[in-house]
Design a protein around this motif. Structure first.
Motif, PDB file in Angstrom:
ATOM      1  N   ASP A 105       0.795  -1.227   0.000  1.00 52.17           N
ATOM      2  CA  ASP A 105       0.000   0.000   0.000  1.00 52.17           C
ATOM      3  C   ASP A 105       0.830   1.281   0.000  1.00 52.17           C
ATOM      4  O   ASP A 105       0.274   2.376   0.094  1.00 52.17           O
ATOM      5  CB  ASP A 105      -0.920   0.025   1.228  1.00 52.17           C
ATOM      6  CG  ASP A 105      -1.986  -1.050   1.159  1.00 52.17           C
ATOM      7  OD1 ASP A 105      -2.353  -1.439   0.030  1.00 52.17           O
ATOM      8  OD2 ASP A 105      -2.435  -1.505   2.229  1.00 52.17           O
ATOM      9  N   LYS A 124      -3.599  11.803  -9.708  1.00 53.04           N
ATOM     10  CA  LYS A 124      -4.345  11.394  -8.535  1.00 53.04           C
ATOM     11  C   LYS A 124      -4.451  12.556  -7.542  1.00 53.04           C
ATOM     12  O   LYS A 124      -3.664  13.500  -7.573  1.00 53.04           O
ATOM     13  CB  LYS A 124      -3.689  10.178  -7.875  1.00 53.04           C
ATOM     14  CG  LYS A 124      -3.609   8.962  -8.807  1.00 53.04           C
ATOM     15  CD  LYS A 124      -5.003   8.553  -9.309  1.00 53.04           C
ATOM     16  CE  LYS A 124      -4.955   7.416 -10.284  1.00 53.04           C
ATOM     17  NZ  LYS A 124      -6.297   7.025 -10.776  1.00 53.04           N
ATOM     18  N   ASP A 136      -6.929   9.950  -2.933  1.00 45.93           N
ATOM     19  CA  ASP A 136      -6.310   8.749  -3.484  1.00 45.93           C
ATOM     20  C   ASP A 136      -5.051   8.325  -2.730  1.00 45.93           C
ATOM     21  O   ASP A 136      -4.683   7.147  -2.746  1.00 45.93           O
ATOM     22  CB  ASP A 136      -5.960   8.967  -4.957  1.00 45.93           C
ATOM     23  CG  ASP A 136      -7.182   9.235  -5.821  1.00 45.93           C
ATOM     24  OD1 ASP A 136      -8.163   8.493  -5.664  1.00 45.93           O
ATOM     25  OD2 ASP A 136      -7.155  10.199  -6.615  1.00 45.93           O
ATOM     26  N   TYR A 137      -4.372   9.287  -2.114  1.00 46.96           N
ATOM     27  CA  TYR A 137      -3.103   8.948  -1.452  1.00 46.96           C
ATOM     28  C   TYR A 137      -2.815   9.962  -0.342  1.00 46.96           C
ATOM     29  O   TYR A 137      -3.404  11.061  -0.284  1.00 46.96           O
ATOM     30  CB  TYR A 137      -1.943   8.937  -2.458  1.00 46.96           C
ATOM     31  CG  TYR A 137      -1.632  10.293  -3.065  1.00 46.96           C
ATOM     32  CD1 TYR A 137      -0.662  11.125  -2.498  1.00 46.96           C
ATOM     33  CD2 TYR A 137      -2.299  10.741  -4.211  1.00 46.96           C
ATOM     34  CE1 TYR A 137      -0.381  12.370  -3.048  1.00 46.96           C
ATOM     35  CE2 TYR A 137      -2.015  11.981  -4.764  1.00 46.96           C
ATOM     36  CZ  TYR A 137      -1.052  12.790  -4.176  1.00 46.96           C
ATOM     37  OH  TYR A 137      -0.772  14.018  -4.712  1.00 46.96           O
ATOM     38  N   ARG A 183      -1.367   4.699  -0.418  1.00 45.07           N
ATOM     39  CA  ARG A 183      -2.666   4.754  -1.083  1.00 45.07           C
ATOM     40  C   ARG A 183      -3.791   4.790  -0.048  1.00 45.07           C
ATOM     41  O   ARG A 183      -3.690   4.221   1.048  1.00 45.07           O
ATOM     42  CB  ARG A 183      -2.854   3.564  -2.026  1.00 45.07           C
ATOM     43  CG  ARG A 183      -3.182   2.257  -1.352  1.00 45.07           C
ATOM     44  CD  ARG A 183      -3.280   1.119  -2.350  1.00 45.07           C
ATOM     45  NE  ARG A 183      -3.837  -0.084  -1.712  1.00 45.07           N
ATOM     46  CZ  ARG A 183      -5.126  -0.386  -1.701  1.00 45.07           C
ATOM     47  NH1 ARG A 183      -6.006   0.401  -2.328  1.00 45.07           N
ATOM     48  NH2 ARG A 183      -5.564  -1.478  -1.109  1.00 45.07           N
ATOM     49  N   ILE A 237      -6.124   4.184  -6.414  1.00 41.84           N
ATOM     50  CA  ILE A 237      -4.808   3.579  -6.622  1.00 41.84           C
ATOM     51  C   ILE A 237      -4.852   2.152  -6.095  1.00 41.84           C
ATOM     52  O   ILE A 237      -5.183   1.909  -4.929  1.00 41.84           O
ATOM     53  CB  ILE A 237      -3.699   4.383  -5.912  1.00 41.84           C
ATOM     54  CG1 ILE A 237      -3.639   5.814  -6.447  1.00 41.84           C
ATOM     55  CG2 ILE A 237      -2.343   3.699  -6.089  1.00 41.84           C
ATOM     56  CD1 ILE A 237      -2.631   6.693  -5.748  1.00 41.84           C
TER      57      ILE A 237
END
Length: 481
Positions: free
Chosen positions: A113, A136, A141-142, A156, A162
């Motif tokens: 991850d 992203k 998303d992150y 992520r 993602i």
């Protein structure tokens, strides 16, 4: 005057003024810091920090002291010596091309991850993350964080777009401490805005915080003779009135033998009464520190234990270190005779002679060419600075007051009471203030200039204690008692 009828009161200024408080060993440190991990706006600002957490929040922290020199001061002062506050000035500037590098389309393969970028110092505001050319969104998303080495970790968000194990394409810009040069440290005054940068920012400390600098440091950079020359000049005329002390180092990368220090010191003009010159470095665990950085911690610790009065020498006080080293890690173990030689050339060093590692040396850089006690002994020089700074702050409120007998008596009486207190406490051997007619000609008094003569005797350190031993044959008579 209005017509009055009754009983009235009025007040006059107190004839005796209490002395102002001066931070005897407040360190002002100039260098580079990983501000991408803290506050990226901390660039060429004098920032007062009182705790380790506060310093890290503002400047970030990494154990790579060679690149991030302010981190050395933060670790030494707050962690090893448990002292504070201090003023930190970071000069690495994300707006300068030489201080940063842009990376385009770096491939980061996520291990599960999260994935880590290749370079230390990534500026969060510059990070763009893509997957298959699709940009992203941060937070959706992150997320971004830094690992213990200062590298950026991209993790992520489970509910984001993602996938686990995805390959990211990342654009970012990272700080480049190798791009810092001595002119960045030296700084100057902006001709358009008047803004101060680098070493010039020592003049911003008192106006911003009401604190007088005690010592001035630039770990690693003070081995540069140009930087050291500016440092020793600045500490003699802070804000046009205050004085402090510069703590500087002889480079251990080029000066590898104690017997070579004197030639380097004189050639590079590390010979001022306003500087304490240090050699070599010291280490604790896997980390090296410049001796000047450790000396600032010892001074603060010693002053703290003595009423914040800098009358005690830092020499023969504990270093929080397990060894003395050169830059390449080579151990330096000086005997008492070699360490005495170093003090004799006006250099502070480190020894492990009795009771662990200690700083060793009482002399400022001007010794032996200048043997005046007020200049050549570190505690005497610091006491002269401290007394001068205290007098300035105590009586600054009297500037522009009427130059009459009341003013003269207030200054003389207040200063003498204070100096008598210092004497009674053992901080000085003696001191008094006089207003002498010979030093105050009529023309000066007419022009509003009054001169007070301060006589003061700081205690010199007991650098040599001699015992004379003699065989006494008369004591044999006790055998027949």
């Amino acid at each position: 005057m209005a017509y009055r009828h009754g009983v009235y009161t009025s007040e006059v200024p107190t004839a005796i003024l209490p002395p102002a408080n001066v931070d005897a060993s407040l360190p002002v440190v100039v260098g580079s810091a990983p501000i991408n991990m803290g506050d990226p706006t901390c660039v060429n600002k004098a920032v007062l920090v009182s705790t380790y957490a506060e310093a890290v929040a503002a400047f970030g922290f990494l154990y790579d002291f060679d690149n991030w020199t302010l981190c050395e001061a933060i670790w030494s002062h707050f962690v090893l010596y448990n002292m504070g506050p201090m003023v930190l000035i970071n000069i690495i500037d994300p707006s300068k091309a030489a201080h940063k590098t842009a990376v385009s389309a770096e491939s980061v393969v996520m291990s599960g991850d999260s994935g880590t970028v290749a370079n230390v110092g990534a500026l969060l505001s510059t990070v763009v993350v893509k997957v298959s050319a699709a940009t992203k969104t941060l937070g959706t998303d992150y997320t971004l964080a830094f690992d213990s080495t200062g590298k950026l970790v991209i993790s992520r968000v489970t509910a984001g777009s993602i996938a686990s194990g995805a390959t990211l394409t990342v654009d970012y810009t990272y700080l480049k401490p190798s791009g810092v040069v001595n002119t960045d440290i030296i700084g100057g005054i902006d001709g358009t805005t008047g803004a101060l940068t680098g070493l010039e920012l020592i003049n911003a400390v008192y106006p911003l915080y009401g604190k007088v600098p005690g010592v001035f440091l630039a770990p690693k950079w003070s081995t540069d003779s140009t930087v050291a020359a500016i440092m020793k000049a600045k500490v003699t005329n802070i804000n046009g009135i205050f004085k402090a002390m510069a703590l500087v180092d002889v480079p251990t990368g080029t000066v590898k033998k104690y017997s070579d220090v004197n030639a380097w010191k004189n050639t590079n003009n590390y010979t001022a009464e306003s500087e304490a010159v240090c050699w070599p470095k010291v280490k604790l665990g896997n980390y090296q520190m410049h001796l000047s950085t450790a000396l600032a911690g010892i001074m603060a610790d010693t002053d703290y234990g003595n009423g914040d009065v800098p009358y005690v020498s830092p020499s023969n006080h504990d270093l929080n270190a397990v060894g003395a080293v050169l830059a390449d890690g080579t151990a330096v173990n000086l005997g008492l005779d070699s360490a005495a030689y170093m003090e004799g050339i006006g250099v502070v060093t480190a020894i492990n002679f009795s009771g662990g590692w200690k700083a060793w040396g009482n002399r400022t850089g001007c010794y032996p060419s200048n043997t005046d006690p007020k200049d050549s002994f570190i505690p005497c020089r610091r006491m002269m600075n401290w007394i001068a700074n205290t007098l300035i702050l105590t009586f600054f409120s009297k500037v522009d007051a009427p130059l009459n007998r009341r003013l003269i008596d207030t200054v003389v009486d207040s200063a003498n009471i204070w100096l008598n207190g210092l004497t009674a406490a053992g901080y000085i051997i003696g001191g008094h203030v006089e207003f002498n007619e010979a030093e105050n000609p009529t023309t000066s008094l007419m022009d509003g200039i009054a001169k007070f003569h301060v006589y003061v005797t700081p205690a010199t350190p007991a650098r040599e204690i001699d015992f004379v031993l003699e065989y006494d044959p008369t004591a044999l008579a006790a055998l027949f008692s």
